[in-house]
Design an enzyme around this catalytic site. Structure first.
Site, mmCIF file in Angstrom:
data_model
loop_
_atom_site.group_PDB
_atom_site.id
_atom_site.type_symbol
_atom_site.label_atom_id
_atom_site.label_comp_id
_atom_site.label_asym_id
_atom_site.label_seq_id
_atom_site.Cartn_x
_atom_site.Cartn_y
_atom_site.Cartn_z
ATOM 1 N N GLY A 1 -2.696 -1.123 -5.638
ATOM 2 C CA GLY A 1 -3.146 0.206 -6.042
ATOM 3 C C GLY A 1 -3.214 1.157 -4.857
ATOM 4 O O GLY A 1 -3.870 2.197 -4.922
ATOM 5 N N SER B 1 -0.421 2.340 -3.476
ATOM 6 C CA SER B 1 0.824 3.077 -3.562
ATOM 7 C C SER B 1 1.879 2.631 -2.551
ATOM 8 O O SER B 1 2.476 3.448 -1.844
ATOM 9 C CB SER B 1 0.543 4.571 -3.431
ATOM 10 O OG SER B 1 1.454 5.220 -4.223
ATOM 11 N N ASP C 1 0.701 10.425 -5.448
ATOM 12 C CA ASP C 1 1.016 9.418 -4.421
ATOM 13 C C ASP C 1 2.103 9.925 -3.481
ATOM 14 O O ASP C 1 2.018 9.784 -2.259
ATOM 15 C CB ASP C 1 1.493 8.113 -5.082
ATOM 16 C CG ASP C 1 0.503 7.591 -6.099
ATOM 17 O OD1 ASP C 1 -0.663 8.039 -6.068
ATOM 18 O OD2 ASP C 1 0.886 6.745 -6.925
HETATM 19 C C1 GLA Z 1 -0.889 5.991 -10.122
HETATM 20 C C2 GLA Z 1 0.124 7.133 -10.286
HETATM 21 C C3 GLA Z 1 -0.479 8.472 -9.867
HETATM 22 C C4 GLA Z 1 -1.822 8.711 -10.536
HETATM 23 C C5 GLA Z 1 -2.727 7.485 -10.405
HETATM 24 C C6 GLA Z 1 -3.995 7.627 -11.177
HETATM 25 O O1 GLA Z 1 -1.166 5.797 -8.771
HETATM 26 O O2 GLA Z 1 1.271 6.875 -9.511
HETATM 27 O O3 GLA Z 1 0.418 9.517 -10.139
HETATM 28 O O4 GLA Z 1 -1.651 9.073 -11.882
HETATM 29 O O5 GLA Z 1 -2.080 6.297 -10.829
HETATM 30 O O6 GLA Z 1 -4.737 8.677 -10.682
#
Ligand code: GLA
Length: 392
Positions: free
Chosen positions: A123, A125, A171
């Protein structure tokens, strides 16, 4: 994780020429989740964990990629059409490569060697770090000037069109524009970003990676997005000016509650309240009011847990453990959810206690240890100086 000199040497040994080196960071969102695809606000920081790419041009239009993390070499050819079959991590690279080279028959291919210390599926990214680092590498090698926003949009289109996640822009945008000691207030409608000082003297940001990765996270994410879009189309019958949930106040939502069947009302309540919390969090950061920021983080978690239903038992447990530690201001799940990390704001003197409590409390419940570590706001994507000692 290899240092730049070793990575460059390794690249040289494999490809017989010197690379340029680029990188992009992972991120943690302090507050404002599941708001970006509703044209709303988010407040992430880029973190010190990065994806680094050593890269050099080729004479043909192939992109050959070696990932040290997954121990694989893959390639694709920009002169051949993409075959729509899931190819895992390569889809992120190929998606962004195709987006930035679209319509440019002179766009050159490249050899890429990738290393990363952004944990996968946590989580944080790792996917945006991969897209943005390779996108920056490929456009720089091709001598093509692409603005950070356009690169972020290209990376987002890689997720939409190649990976199949209908993500927002948070992200990619923070990977592009992150700054040291600054959080980034993102307005997902205008794509404007505002830097908010986030050095927070006397406080620390601690992440707890539950190492939970849910198989269904991508489909549940897309489902949440479509629930929001359905809600907007219903609400527009009464309020045609509403283009996205961003345009709705809590008062209006409560007035229109009769129009929204469950779970749509709760989904909307999360998004509308989270936007307000995010703007309030900016004010708290600006005045270095950790208690106020912490309270907003706890309220955000509760909303994501009960209204948006994107938390899980492990994340909830981490938040409960953290909030019981003296000196912890607030804690919440961060990012898309269904696993991944929590983020906790804590007094700098209580970091050790918090880490111990998370280790032992989590282990007592789940018989395994989470990864717990501190982060600070770091800079976004960049090209590195040529590494010393590499053969030229
Ligand atoms: C993921 C998505 C983002 C955002 C988050 C939740 O990371 O890639 O664009 O929507 O979830 O905030």
């Amino acid at each position: 994780m290899l240092d730049d000199t070793t990575l460059a040497k390794r690249f040289w040994a494999e490809n017989g020429r010197a690379p340029r080196i680029f990188s992009a960071p992972g991120r943690v969102n302090l507050i404002g989740d599941h708001t970006d695809y509703n044209d709303g606000y988010a407040l992430p920081i880029a973190i010190g964990r990065r994806t680094v790419v050593a890269a050099a041009v080729r004479t043909d239009r192939k992109v050959r990629v070696r990932s040290l993390n997954v121990g694989q070499v893959e390639e694709f050819d920009l002169d051949r059409p993409w075959t729509p079959r899931p190819r895992g991590w390569l889809d992120y690279v190929e998606g962004v490569a195709r987006a930035v080279s679209l319509g440019d028959s002179a766009f050159v291919g490249a050899d890429l060697l990738i290393d990363s210390d952004v944990p996968l599926g946590a989580g944080l990214s790792s996917s945006a770090a991969l897209e943005m680092s390779t996108g920056l590498a490929l456009t720089s090698l091709a001598g093509k000037r692409v603005s950070p926003l356009d690169l972020a949009l290209a990376a987002q289109s890689a997720e939409h069109d190649y990976v199949g996640t209908q993500c927002g822009i948070m992200d990619q945008l923070v990977a592009a524009r992150g700054r040291r000691d600054r959080a980034l207030l993102i307005d997902s409608r205008s794509f404007e970003t505002k830097e908010v000082p986030c050095a927070l003297p006397g406080a620390a940001i601690v992440l707890c990676d539950t190492k939970v990765k849910h198989e269904l996270a991508a489909s549940a994410y897309n489902q949440r997005r479509s629930e929001c879009e359905t809600s907007v189309s219903i609400l527009r019958q009464r309020r045609p000016r509403v283009r996205a949930l961003r345009d709705l106040s809590m008062e209006e939502l409560l007035g229109d509650a009769d129009m929204l069947p469950e779970p749509l009302f709760r989904r909307c309540r999360h998004v509308v309240s989270e936007n307000a919390r995010t703007l309030a969090a900016v004010r708290a950061l600006q005045s270095e009011d950790c208690s106020a920021l912490g309270a907003l983080m706890l309220a955000s978690h509760e909303s994501l847990r009960s209204d948006y239903e994107v938390s899980c038992g492990e994340l909830d447990r981490c938040v409960d453990i953290a909030r019981a530690v003296r000196g912890a201001y607030g804690s919440r799940m961060t990012g898309g959810g269904f696993g991944g990390c929590t983020v906790t704001l804590v007094d700098a003197n209580a970091v050790g206690q918090l880490i111990d409590a998370l280790h032992s409390g989590f282990e007592a419940t789940f018989q395994r240890r989470p990864d717990v570590f501190t982060v600070r706001a770091c800079e976004g994507m960049k090209e590195h100086d040529a590494p010393g000692g590499a053969p030229l």
